[in-house]
Design a protein around this motif. Sequence first.
Motif, PDB file in Angstrom:
ATOM      1  N   UNK A  39       0.722  -1.267  -0.377  1.00  0.00           N
ATOM      2  CA  UNK A  39      -0.382  -0.087  -0.145  1.00  0.00           C
ATOM      3  C   UNK A  39       0.823   1.238  -0.264  1.00  0.00           C
ATOM      4  N   UNK A  40       1.859   1.347   0.863  1.00  0.00           N
ATOM      5  CA  UNK A  40       2.868   2.858   1.207  1.00  0.00           C
ATOM      6  C   UNK A  40       3.888   2.605  -0.011  1.00  0.00           C
ATOM      7  N   UNK A  41       3.553   1.296  -1.109  1.00  0.00           N
ATOM      8  CA  UNK A  41       5.098   1.136  -1.927  1.00  0.00           C
ATOM      9  C   UNK A  41       6.353   0.921  -1.322  1.00  0.00           C
ATOM     10  N   UNK A  65      -6.086   1.192  -1.622  1.00  0.00           N
ATOM     11  CA  UNK A  65      -7.163  -0.208  -0.738  1.00  0.00           C
ATOM     12  C   UNK A  65      -6.681  -1.282  -1.898  1.00  0.00           C
ATOM     13  N   UNK A  66      -6.838  -1.186  -3.016  1.00  0.00           N
ATOM     14  CA  UNK A  66      -6.533  -2.296  -4.473  1.00  0.00           C
ATOM     15  C   UNK A  66      -5.585  -3.155  -4.267  1.00  0.00           C
ATOM     16  N   UNK A  67      -4.720  -2.666  -3.939  1.00  0.00           N
ATOM     17  CA  UNK A  67      -2.978  -2.301  -3.744  1.00  0.00           C
ATOM     18  C   UNK A  67      -3.289  -3.306  -2.510  1.00  0.00           C
ATOM     19  N   UNK A  68      -4.185  -3.263  -2.101  1.00  0.00           N
ATOM     20  CA  UNK A  68      -3.666  -4.077   0.069  1.00  0.00           C
ATOM     21  C   UNK A  68      -4.510  -5.319  -0.437  1.00  0.00           C
ATOM     22  N   UNK A  69      -5.752  -5.580  -0.916  1.00  0.00           N
ATOM     23  CA  UNK A  69      -6.183  -6.131  -1.562  1.00  0.00           C
ATOM     24  C   UNK A  69      -5.951  -7.500  -2.191  1.00  0.00           C
ATOM     25  N   UNK A  70      -4.939  -7.035  -3.398  1.00  0.00           N
ATOM     26  CA  UNK A  70      -4.257  -8.053  -4.462  1.00  0.00           C
ATOM     27  C   UNK A  70      -2.820  -8.423  -3.557  1.00  0.00           C
ATOM     28  N   UNK A  77      -8.123   3.920   6.778  1.00  0.00           N
ATOM     29  CA  UNK A  77      -9.574   4.116   6.336  1.00  0.00           C
ATOM     30  C   UNK A  77      -9.349   5.232   5.331  1.00  0.00           C
ATOM     31  N   UNK A  78      -8.665   5.846   5.464  1.00  0.00           N
ATOM     32  CA  UNK A  78      -9.112   7.240   4.772  1.00  0.00           C
ATOM     33  C   UNK A  78      -8.371   7.841   3.813  1.00  0.00           C
ATOM     34  N   UNK A  79      -7.681   6.251   3.552  1.00  0.00           N
ATOM     35  CA  UNK A  79      -6.800   6.169   1.731  1.00  0.00           C
ATOM     36  C   UNK A  79      -7.757   6.091   1.008  1.00  0.00           C
ATOM     37  N   UNK A  80      -7.368   6.381  -0.262  1.00  0.00           N
ATOM     38  CA  UNK A  80      -7.765   6.432  -1.591  1.00  0.00           C
ATOM     39  C   UNK A  80      -8.080   4.706  -1.946  1.00  0.00           C
ATOM     40  N   UNK A  81      -8.770   4.776  -3.098  1.00  0.00           N
ATOM     41  CA  UNK A  81      -9.677   3.525  -3.633  1.00  0.00           C
ATOM     42  C   UNK A  81      -8.164   2.945  -3.923  1.00  0.00           C
TER      43      UNK A  81
END
Length: 206
Positions: A108-110, A164-169, A157-161
């Motif tokens: 998420x934070x790359x 959260x998509x990167x986190x899920x992947x 939680x306030x981060x952009x979509x």
Amino acid sequence: MAGLFVTFEGGDGSGKSTQSALLQQWLEEEQHREVVLSREPGGTDLGLELREIILHRRGYIAPRAEALIYAADRAHHIATKVRPAIERGAVVLQDRYLDSSIAYQGTGRELDPEEVRRLSLWAAEGLLPDLTVLLDLDPEIGRARLVESRTRYDRLEAEEHDFHSRVREAYLRLAAAEPKRFLVLPADDPVDTIASRVRTRVASLL
């Protein structure tokens, strides 16, 4: 009786708290096991202070600093609460562990996910869960659930979509790499269906 370490992972709103509470009830009532329910960050007194900093501090926190704060919480939590409970035969049910750091900070934070994993394992003295339940959920559905239950969002939680998509992947890649440790369940299945599948897997480990 041997102890057991079970962690619950997934995006925001995936139902980790609900499922860990249901599993705790079953273990205590049906299996007569001591259960320790915990979370990261925030599973100890020190962890509560670090949780407030990492999730609710206003202003920017550098990604590496964020990863290090999570690692500090983890080191203290495992040493003072989790490992002693496992050693006395308890079942530890934990909301988030090192896979969260790999997914949220590493991907998420790359940052480098492997570096974050090594940092987490060093902090935890190599402790891995016996089972990790990954509740997989579309981030948009998770956000809709949060809207119903939150008065404010934390920093993650306030981060952009896209975050959260990167986190899920990242979570799904982690599960694919360690299929014996992970149990991946659709988080939009009925609550009772998910709970039953979790109980079946945990029963096989007791």
